[in-house]
Design an enzyme around this catalytic site. Structure first.
Site, PDB file in Angstrom:
ATOM      1  N   HIS A 181       0.825  -1.220   0.000  1.00 60.08           N
ATOM      2  CA  HIS A 181       0.000   0.000   0.000  1.00 60.08           C
ATOM      3  C   HIS A 181       0.860   1.272   0.000  1.00 60.08           C
ATOM      4  CE1 HIS A 181      -2.869   3.086   1.109  1.00 60.08           C
ATOM      5  NE2 HIS A 181      -2.303   3.214   2.292  1.00 60.08           N
ATOM      6  N   HIS A 232       3.950   6.786   5.439  1.00 59.46           N
ATOM      7  CA  HIS A 232       2.781   7.524   5.914  1.00 59.46           C
ATOM      8  C   HIS A 232       1.950   6.790   6.972  1.00 59.46           C
ATOM      9  CE1 HIS A 232       0.323   5.283   2.925  1.00 59.46           C
ATOM     10  NE2 HIS A 232      -0.683   5.565   3.736  1.00 59.46           N
ATOM     11  N   GLU A 254       1.433   5.766  13.038  1.00 63.05           N
ATOM     12  CA  GLU A 254       0.214   5.384  13.728  1.00 63.05           C
ATOM     13  C   GLU A 254       0.189   3.892  14.056  1.00 63.05           C
ATOM     14  OE1 GLU A 254      -3.427   7.169  15.066  1.00 63.05           O
ATOM     15  OE2 GLU A 254      -1.287   7.491  15.014  1.00 63.05           O
ATOM     16  N   ASP A 255       0.532   3.080  13.058  1.00 63.29           N
ATOM     17  CA  ASP A 255       0.270   1.645  13.177  1.00 63.29           C
ATOM     18  C   ASP A 255       1.414   0.818  13.736  1.00 63.29           C
ATOM     19  OD1 ASP A 255      -1.906   2.557  11.866  1.00 63.29           O
ATOM     20  OD2 ASP A 255      -1.461   1.624   9.940  1.00 63.29           O
ATOM     21  N   ASP A 258      -3.085   8.406  -1.206  1.00 64.37           N
ATOM     22  CA  ASP A 258      -3.467   7.373  -0.234  1.00 64.37           C
ATOM     23  C   ASP A 258      -4.930   6.975  -0.447  1.00 64.37           C
ATOM     24  OD1 ASP A 258      -3.395   5.789   2.121  1.00 64.37           O
ATOM     25  OD2 ASP A 258      -4.144   7.469   3.316  1.00 64.37           O
ATOM     26  N   ASP A 294     -24.108  13.887 -25.032  1.00 62.04           N
ATOM     27  CA  ASP A 294     -22.694  14.260 -25.142  1.00 62.04           C
ATOM     28  C   ASP A 294     -21.786  13.321 -24.342  1.00 62.04           C
ATOM     29  OD1 ASP A 294     -23.870  15.081 -22.871  1.00 62.04           O
ATOM     30  OD2 ASP A 294     -23.056  17.106 -22.874  1.00 62.04           O
TER      31      ASP A 294
HETATM   32 MN    MN Z   1      -2.608   4.678   3.958  1.00 62.35          MN
END
Ligand code: MN
Length: 731
Positions: free
Chosen positions: A52, A76, A80-81, A143, A263
């Site tokens: 990812h 990124h 956090e993770d 992202d 169109d």
């Molecule tokens: Mn992400």
């Protein structure tokens, strides 16, 4: 597993040929770090998680973003993770990269959960305002794009929420920044997951129409190409198809059937120069008949997101309408990539110093003009932001309502923005769950909770920090009405006291036998009512003793006799300021009474009251040098005042503490003060570097003199304190 990650990183590096070798090496290091951090984590698809961040970085590489942005894209989700700290990122990759990652992490914490349109707009602005660097927004969009591309892997119950957030928030941001390609893709992916059935049906219909009209489209393309070839103009012609979402929206908004949406097909003509664009338009209008009212000149007047193009609709073979867009190559880059064109253009034209009209967009050009050689992305973003929205800060109410306030607005401004009833009763506030002072400035994304109390009233001190005109006028308005009532009460006390000094025990009744006396007094003073007269006295616009003397004359005319004993006693005490019948002060007097800043009297001090001209009553310590000077030339304006037995609040006073310089001295001094339960409201420090002893000036809030004495004693016992004394100007 590891192979899958390595393979996907290899496909990323293939796109990074525009980076220098050292930059590429940095990106590689960030990849290894992220790969290790995400080790063992997997995506919904079953692939290693690192695929990812790599995909996000690959999208950023499409926009030709710099190495810092690519590194941040790879990292990124690491903060956090994965238990990685910001400090660690700073040490390994430098603070610009760490700041980008931190900015992305902050955006991740914001959640949008209301369907109100104007709220979505505010939320978008808040996101944009929170990003201190345009690269943060671009990485965020990359992202989101990858997450949308892989949304089908996610559990189905998550689709609707994520897809509508994309539609309400991220797609419009991409549009606003001119990233039209991303805008269209996000809309389409969101539509596909929000309305899977409709998407499938529409997709089949378009497929059918395409094969039905294939001959027609090819014919148009051929005729247009031949015409331009004959005219000698070098143009690039490309067919383009509307996205399913835009077809769906058109059907939905205009209540059309698919057959009525004509169109669906269009062509794009890319011409070398702006002049060529207009020439090309003329050529097209000669080839096919234009549909009246469909021509739009977005070159002369560009769209707010930098988009420039000529639009026209022509009646093609068999009477089918065909849309044309005409623009230059540079305009095309901006039309597809918006702000990202800033990087794209730099890479494609490294030797170009002046972007000139070659870049196409006047909007982007005006942004680039402001920059110097450094091309700092954060600075660039500041200019984009100024262009996109005014200086504002976006905050949440506890119910997730978004409010926009001018930058620099405080908690009190917020309270008044909600409702003047809330503002007037504000007692305290919490930001993100923590108690804060009312003067605290708001930051983007703050959740603010106002604590009110029915008895709470606006504080005049708020006027010194509120930012909005609304809060200012509401506070003033409240103080005015409040001051009125207070001043009247004060005026009554003062007039009564002055009358006692003339030997009359109390003010005559307003009604009955003395009604005429009051009438005559009002004629003398020129006031419309008794309450107005009393207010004037309270505000110091009229001197009580003069009014009292007149009142005495009127009363004695009517037969009343002054009490000689009372007269002597009151005169004596009023002049000596140790009065028994003086104005009693308990600290709850509001705007009509002020405590002089020269001596800052506190309960326990002898005090005198001075009636300033039009500014109400000013209370001085009786040994204050300023008060003595005033008394010398203006004794008429002094009245007796005394402390109430039970003051309702603390009072501020000033102390001077001389200390030897050293580590932790200020902390020890502050501890000595708080040990005596004195609140520090202000600290002033001398030039500590210069000498080995420094003067510290504190304004502290205390109940009375005995508490002050305790505080001073504590200070004198504190190591490194040489001297501690109260500050008061005396003779
Ligand atoms: Mn992400």
């Amino acid at each position: 597993m590891a192979n899958a990650a390595a393979a996907s990183f290899a496909s990323l590096t293939a796109k990074l040929d525009y980076l220098s070798a050292p930059d590429l090496e940095q990106v590689r290091l960030a990849y290894r770090f992220a790969d290790e951090a995400h080790l063992g984590q997997i995506r919904n698809s079953g692939e290693p998680y690192i695929t990812h961040p790599i995909a996000v970085a690959a999208q950023c590489a499409e926009w030709k973003l710099d190495a810092q942005a690519l590194m941040a894209a790879l990292l990124h989700d690491a903060l956090e993770d994965c238990g990685v700290t910001k400090i660690e990122l700073i040490e390994r990759f430098g603070s610009p990269v760490a700041e980008l990652v931190d900015g992305l992490t902050k955006l991740d914490k914001l959640h949008f959960n209301t369907r109100e349109e104007n709220q979505a707009e505010s939320f978008r602005k808040m996101l944009l305002a929170m990003a201190r660097d345009v690269r943060v927004i671009l990485i965020k969009l990359a992202d989101r794009t990858h997450n949308m591309r892989t949304l089908s892997d996610a559990p189905r119950e998550k689709w609707a929420r994520i897809a509508s957030e994309t539609l309400d928030i991220y797609a419009p941001i991409a549009h606003r920044l001119g990233l039209n390609q991303t805008y269209r893709e996000l809309q389409n992916l969101a539509f596909c997951h929000l309305r899977p059935w409709r998407y499938a049906i529409l997709s089949k219909a378009v497929e059918k129409a395409r094969s039905r009209r294939r001959d027609l489209i090819q014919k148009v393309q051929h005729e247009v190409e031949t015409t331009f070839a004959n005219s000698g103009m070098q143009v690039r012609i490309a067919g383009r198809e509307k996205t399913l979402y835009s077809i769906y929206k058109k059907m939905d908004e205009k209540h059309l059937s698919f057959a009525q949406v004509t169109d669906i097909y269009g062509f794009r003509v890319l011409a070398p120069t702006v002049t060529d664009c207009y020439t090309a338009l003329g050529t097209l209008h000669q080839l096919y008949k234009p549909v009246p009212g469909k021509f739009k000149d977005h070159i002369a007047i560009g769209k707010i997101n930098g988009y420039q193009s000529l639009h026209t609709t022509l009646v093609g073979p068999s009477g089918v309408n065909v849309e044309f867009q005409v623009r230059t190559e540079a305009m095309h880059i901006v039309a597809e990539s918006g702000v990202a064109a800033h990087w794209l253009y730099k890479v494609n034209n490294p030797q170009e110093t002046s972007n000139g009209d070659r870049l196409g967009s006047k909007w982007l050009q005006s942004l680039l003009d402001i920059q110097d050689e450094t091309r700092d992305a954060a600075e660039f973003w500041d200019h984009v932001k100024v262009d996109l929205f005014p200086d504002a800060v976006y905050v949440f109410t506890p119910k997730s309502q978004i409010m926009a306030l001018p930058r620099g607005a405080t908690v009190v401004d917020f309270a008044y923005a909600i409702h003047s009833n809330i503002g007037d009763r504000t007692l305290a506030a919490r930001i993100n769950g923590e108690q804060v002072p009312l003067r605290t400035e708001l930051k983007n994304g703050d959740i603010i909770e106002i604590v009110t109390a029915p008895v709470s009233t606006p504080n005049p001190a708020w006027l010194s920090f509120v930012r909005t005109a609304r809060a200012r006028s509401k506070i003033r308005q409240h103080l005015k009405t409040l001051g009125q009532a207070d001043s009247q009460g004060l005026g009554e006390k003062m007039l009564e006291q002055a009358l006692r000094a003339e030997g009359i025990e109390k003010l005559p009744d307003e009604k009955g036998v003395n009604e005429l006396v009051w009438e005559k007094l009002l004629r003398f003073s020129g006031n419309k009512s008794i309450s107005e007269l009393l207010t004037d006295i309270g505000l110091g616009k009229r001197i009580a003793s003069i009014v009292a003397k007149r009142l005495l004359t009127l009363l004695t005319d009517g037969g009343e006799k002054p009490d000689a004993l009372l007269l002597t006693r009151e005169r004596y005490t009023a002049n000596e300021a140790v009065s028994q019948g003086g104005v009693v002060l308990d600290g709850g007097e509001n705007a009509s009474v002020r405590y002089a800043p020269c001596c800052r009297p506190i309960p326990g001090d002898g005090i005198v009251g001075y009636l300033g001209r039009g500014e109400g009553l000013i209370v001085h310590a009786d040994d204050c040098a300023v008060a003595r000077k005033l008394k010398h030339k203006d004794s008429e304006r002094f009245i007796g005042v005394e402390w109430s037995d039970e003051p309702i609040r603390t009072f501020e006073t000033e102390v001077l503490v001389t200390v030897t310089n050293g580590k932790g001295v200020l902390a020890r001094v502050a501890a000595a003060l708080t040990g005596a339960e004195a609140d520090i409201t202000h600290i002033d420090m001398g030039d500590e570097a210069a000498q080995d002893a420094t003067d510290l000036r504190f304004v502290i809030a205390v109940r009375d003199r005995s508490q002050l004495e305790t505080a001073l004693r504590n200070l004198r016992r504190t190591p490194s304190v040489l001297k501690a004394q109260r500050v008061k100007i005396t003779q």
